[in-house]
Design a protein around this motif. Sequence first.
Motif, PDB file in Angstrom:
ATOM      1  N   GLN A 126      -7.380  -1.183   3.350  1.00  0.00           N
ATOM      2  CA  GLN A 126      -8.275  -2.344   3.346  1.00  0.00           C
ATOM      3  C   GLN A 126      -8.684  -2.710   1.918  1.00  0.00           C
ATOM      4  O   GLN A 126      -8.668  -3.887   1.536  1.00  0.00           O
ATOM      5  CB  GLN A 126      -9.514  -2.017   4.191  1.00  0.00           C
ATOM      6  N   ASP A 127      -9.038  -1.696   1.124  1.00  0.00           N
ATOM      7  CA  ASP A 127      -9.470  -1.949  -0.254  1.00  0.00           C
ATOM      8  C   ASP A 127      -8.360  -2.572  -1.089  1.00  0.00           C
ATOM      9  O   ASP A 127      -8.602  -3.519  -1.846  1.00  0.00           O
ATOM     10  CB  ASP A 127      -9.942  -0.650  -0.920  1.00  0.00           C
ATOM     11  N   ARG A 128      -7.146  -2.047  -0.984  1.00  0.00           N
ATOM     12  CA  ARG A 128      -6.033  -2.603  -1.771  1.00  0.00           C
ATOM     13  C   ARG A 128      -5.711  -4.030  -1.336  1.00  0.00           C
ATOM     14  O   ARG A 128      -5.402  -4.887  -2.155  1.00  0.00           O
ATOM     15  CB  ARG A 128      -4.804  -1.711  -1.685  1.00  0.00           C
ATOM     16  N   ASN A 129      -5.772  -4.276  -0.027  1.00  0.00           N
ATOM     17  CA  ASN A 129      -5.530  -5.631   0.461  1.00  0.00           C
ATOM     18  C   ASN A 129      -6.584  -6.581  -0.102  1.00  0.00           C
ATOM     19  O   ASN A 129      -6.258  -7.621  -0.671  1.00  0.00           O
ATOM     20  CB  ASN A 129      -5.546  -5.670   1.990  1.00  0.00           C
ATOM     21  N   ASN A 130      -7.863  -6.202   0.029  1.00  0.00           N
ATOM     22  CA  ASN A 130      -8.950  -7.093  -0.385  1.00  0.00           C
ATOM     23  C   ASN A 130      -9.089  -7.204  -1.898  1.00  0.00           C
ATOM     24  O   ASN A 130      -9.301  -8.292  -2.431  1.00  0.00           O
ATOM     25  CB  ASN A 130     -10.276  -6.623   0.219  1.00  0.00           C
ATOM     26  N   ASN A 131      -8.992  -6.069  -2.608  1.00  0.00           N
ATOM     27  CA  ASN A 131      -9.291  -6.044  -4.040  1.00  0.00           C
ATOM     28  C   ASN A 131      -8.091  -6.342  -4.934  1.00  0.00           C
ATOM     29  O   ASN A 131      -8.277  -6.687  -6.101  1.00  0.00           O
ATOM     30  CB  ASN A 131      -9.883  -4.683  -4.437  1.00  0.00           C
ATOM     31  N   GLU A 132      -6.888  -6.179  -4.417  1.00  0.00           N
ATOM     32  CA  GLU A 132      -5.702  -6.421  -5.239  1.00  0.00           C
ATOM     33  C   GLU A 132      -4.899  -7.609  -4.716  1.00  0.00           C
ATOM     34  O   GLU A 132      -4.765  -8.622  -5.408  1.00  0.00           O
ATOM     35  CB  GLU A 132      -4.838  -5.150  -5.302  1.00  0.00           C
ATOM     36  N   VAL A 181       0.831  -1.207   0.000  1.00  0.00           N
ATOM     37  CA  VAL A 181       0.000   0.000   0.000  1.00  0.00           C
ATOM     38  C   VAL A 181       0.865   1.256   0.000  1.00  0.00           C
ATOM     39  O   VAL A 181       0.567   2.221  -0.706  1.00  0.00           O
ATOM     40  CB  VAL A 181      -0.987  -0.015   1.193  1.00  0.00           C
ATOM     41  N   TRP A 186      -6.792   4.257   5.918  1.00  0.00           N
ATOM     42  CA  TRP A 186      -7.005   2.862   6.290  1.00  0.00           C
ATOM     43  C   TRP A 186      -8.048   2.206   5.401  1.00  0.00           C
ATOM     44  O   TRP A 186      -8.007   0.999   5.172  1.00  0.00           O
ATOM     45  CB  TRP A 186      -7.382   2.751   7.772  1.00  0.00           C
ATOM     46  N   LYS A 187      -8.975   3.001   4.866  1.00  0.00           N
ATOM     47  CA  LYS A 187      -9.971   2.461   3.926  1.00  0.00           C
ATOM     48  C   LYS A 187      -9.273   1.985   2.651  1.00  0.00           C
ATOM     49  O   LYS A 187      -9.546   0.894   2.144  1.00  0.00           O
ATOM     50  CB  LYS A 187     -11.019   3.549   3.610  1.00  0.00           C
ATOM     51  N   ASP A 188      -8.355   2.815   2.117  1.00  0.00           N
ATOM     52  CA  ASP A 188      -7.598   2.424   0.928  1.00  0.00           C
ATOM     53  C   ASP A 188      -6.728   1.209   1.231  1.00  0.00           C
ATOM     54  O   ASP A 188      -6.591   0.306   0.406  1.00  0.00           O
ATOM     55  CB  ASP A 188      -6.737   3.596   0.441  1.00  0.00           C
TER      56      ASP A 188
END
Length: 201
Positions: free
Chosen positions: A54-60, A35, A50-52
């Motif tokens: 979480q999103d990068r972890n989950n979506n990428e 990230v 922290w939202k980004d």
Amino acid sequence: LNLEDKKISTSRNWAVWLHEYLEELPGKQDVLRYVLTANAPETKDNNFTWKDFQDRNNNELVAVYGNFVNRALQLTKKYFNGIVPECAIKEFKDVKQKVEALLDAFKFRDAQKEAMNLARIGNKYITDCEPWHVAKTDMERVKTILYISLQLVANLEIAFEPFLPFSSAKLREMLNVANTEWDQLGSTELLKPGHQLGTPA
């Protein structure tokens, strides 16, 4: 790099403290590295949220990288007892040159994106080829699909070494390879036919 739209300040305790992160999220060093690289303020200010995260972890990392690796290894385990099947294909074009040129120019975000493209290509390839359907009628074709997929997975291990060193080490275990060299990136023969893979995790 700002944190949640505010300037980072250690004196005001507005920072991501590495020791706290490692205590609260043990074994997740690579997620933070990924990230931070994706958000690196290379040419302009950027923002860490922290939202980004979480999103990068989950979506990428999970949905693209992890999903592709898992599908390729699990399907090989299912259809060929975890042994790399035979196949002949052309080289993966330009991946080494692209990632290397971007790293040499200190364009880490773009280099990381280029590495992630390998996983995107692999996911699309498996989805388009549907080896779970093909297996009912043409196991020779499944060999080709999984051989190509596994070569992409092995290339991912090398391409992501600068960005996700801990994940690359885990992936080497799953692939059952001792070590790899940067010069091998782009090769379609990283895993020889008949090679026994480790356990997918």
